[in-house]
Design a protein around this motif. Structure first.
Motif, short mmCIF file in Angstrom:
data_model
loop_
_atom_site.label_atom_id
_atom_site.label_comp_id
_atom_site.label_asym_id
_atom_site.label_seq_id
_atom_site.Cartn_x
_atom_site.Cartn_y
_atom_site.Cartn_z
N PRO A 257 0.84 -1.19 0.00
CA PRO A 257 0.00 0.00 0.00
C PRO A 257 0.88 1.25 0.00
O PRO A 257 1.90 1.28 0.69
N TYR B 218 0.82 5.46 0.28
CA TYR B 218 0.12 6.72 0.51
C TYR B 218 1.18 7.81 0.64
O TYR B 218 1.95 7.82 1.60
N GLU C 272 4.04 8.33 -1.00
CA GLU C 272 5.36 7.71 -0.85
C GLU C 272 6.29 8.07 -2.00
O GLU C 272 7.14 7.28 -2.39
N ASP D 122 -3.24 4.62 -2.36
CA ASP D 122 -4.34 4.93 -1.44
C ASP D 122 -4.65 6.42 -1.46
O ASP D 122 -4.50 7.11 -0.47
N ALA E 150 5.58 0.16 2.09
CA ALA E 150 6.38 0.72 1.00
C ALA E 150 7.72 1.25 1.50
O ALA E 150 8.68 1.34 0.74
N ASP E 151 7.79 1.59 2.78
CA ASP E 151 8.95 2.35 3.26
C ASP E 151 10.16 1.50 3.61
O ASP E 151 11.12 1.99 4.20
N GLN F 273 10.57 -0.60 5.85
CA GLN F 273 10.78 -0.91 7.27
C GLN F 273 10.73 -2.42 7.46
O GLN F 273 11.31 -2.95 8.40
N ARG G 74 13.25 -4.47 12.65
CA ARG G 74 12.51 -3.47 11.89
C ARG G 74 13.43 -2.28 11.64
O ARG G 74 13.94 -1.66 12.56
N THR H 144 6.25 9.07 8.70
CA THR H 144 5.18 8.11 8.97
C THR H 144 3.82 8.64 8.54
O THR H 144 3.53 9.82 8.68
N LYS H 145 3.00 7.74 8.02
CA LYS H 145 1.63 8.09 7.64
C LYS H 145 0.67 7.60 8.72
O LYS H 145 -0.52 7.55 8.52
N LYS I 76 -4.34 8.32 13.87
CA LYS I 76 -4.67 7.12 13.10
C LYS I 76 -4.43 5.85 13.91
O LYS I 76 -5.15 4.87 13.78
#
Ligand code: UDP
Ligand code: MG
Length: 329
Positions: free
Chosen positions: A19, A21, A23, A52, A104-105, A107, A206, A214-215, A220
């Motif tokens: 996913p 968002y 990025e 997204d 996606a990042d 991590q 991680r 961060t999103k 959230k």
């Protein structure tokens, strides 16, 4: 529960769901890393990249990638639906014999997928990444995450693994079951624990986010925690019942005490100071009022969810799907 595990082949096709968002800064790095890593996998790969509702250049990066790489399929949502829904959209479009969900990042290091595939070969249906350490994240994030996972284990499901996110491999038969759960408020890890099937962790470190930020801000995270708690268990409702009983008990005790004092004063004519006790009254009103409001609030959360589900809306709306292969859907 004991499972009978049967050895099986590596998946013929592995779908990797990512996913995305906002990025844009991460995607070039992700693309490079996957380009060098994916050929090491024993399976054919399709990359399901879910946009997204990003408001930056993410979609242009994705389209460019899809135009040059036949493994890439873009599912672009019509607006931002949130991480859990974006992953769900990816799961719906995946065709693989197994899927991997990752951020996606970077991590979640893609190299862990190799180990996941080995476990899949051993016969496990869900191989989830469990974090040993989290580097590059603030202490606040670490503490809230620590509390979050412990609380969720109590509220959501006893089999919910600690310290693992959505980074996992899921077999086709388990995915089909998961795709059958269409509730609006989704907590995928909890749903996955509910489904069952043989599950096993792989441990990994991680990494910090490679770029961007961060999103998942606190707001959230709280929403996700609320979803997890309220969608999975009636425990919060029981809590409000417990609170009600507790406050009623205090009220009863204070009432009895007041009666006793009045008895001493009026009947026995004892020389005690009989004050009107406004402090007691105010305290009781606050206690009772507060607990009633808390209980109504909790009840409201459940009613709101019934309302949401009763509308029967689709979980997400797709703006377009793009890949070099012909679309059958
Ligand atoms: N994400 C998404 N929609 C959102 C928020 C996040 O698709 O509304 C994606 C994001 O692009 C990333 C993944 O979900 O690939 C995890 O988000 P992030 O790394 O920001 O969360 P964190 O790792 O900080 O918890
Ligand atoms: Mg992240």
């Amino acid at each position: 529960m004991k499972y009978y595990l049967e050895k099986r082949n590596f998946p013929k096709l592995l779908s990797i769901i990512i996913p995305c968002y906002n990025e844009e800064s991460v995607l070039p790095i992700l693309r490079e890393r996957l380009d060098s890593f994916l050929p090491k996998l024993p399976s054919k790969v399709e990359l399901i990249l879910v946009n997204d509702g990003s408001s930056d250049h993410t979609i242009f990066e994705l389209v460019d990638w899809a135009n040059k790489d036949s493994r890439v399929k873009i599912v672009s949502l019509s607006r931002n639906f949130g991480h859990q829904i974006a992953v769900t959209a990816g799961m719906d479009y995946a065709k693989g014999d197994a899927v991997v969900i990752m951020d996606a990042d970077l991590q979640d290091p893609p190299e862990v997928i190799l180990e996941m595939l080995n476990r899949f070969q051993d016969g496990y249906d869900v191989v989830y990444g469990q974090r040993l350490t989290r580097s590059g994240e603030s202490w606040f994030k670490k503490i809230t995450a620590w509390i979050f996972y412990r609380l969720m284990k109590v509220l959501v499901h006893k089999d919910l693994p600690l310290d693992s996110g959505d980074f996992r491999l899921i077999s086709r038969r388990c995915l089909d079951a998961l795709n059958g759960l269409r509730e609006n408020h989704r907590f995928l890890r909890g749903m996955n624990a509910w489904i069952g099937f043989p599950q096993i962790p792989v441990y990994y470190k991680r990494d910090p986010r490679v770029a961007g930020e961060t999103k998942y801000p606190l707001q959230k995270m709280l929403k996700l925690a609320m979803n997890a708690a309220v969608s999975f268990s009636p425990l919060p409702l029981r809590f409000s019942l417990g609170l009600g009983i507790f406050v009623a008990f205090i009220g009863f005790a204070v009432g009895m005490y007041a009666l006793y004092r009045a008895f001493q004063h009026f009947i026995l004519h004892m020389p005690i100071v009989y004050n009107p006790g406004w402090a007691t009254i105010v305290t009781l009103i606050c206690l009772i009022g507060g607990s009633i409001l808390i209980s109504i609030g909790i009840l409201g959360e459940y009613v709101a969810r019934i309302f949401e589900e009763s509308k029967g809306r689709p979980l997400y709306v797709v703006e377009f799907v793009k890949s070099q292969q012909k679309q059958k859907r």
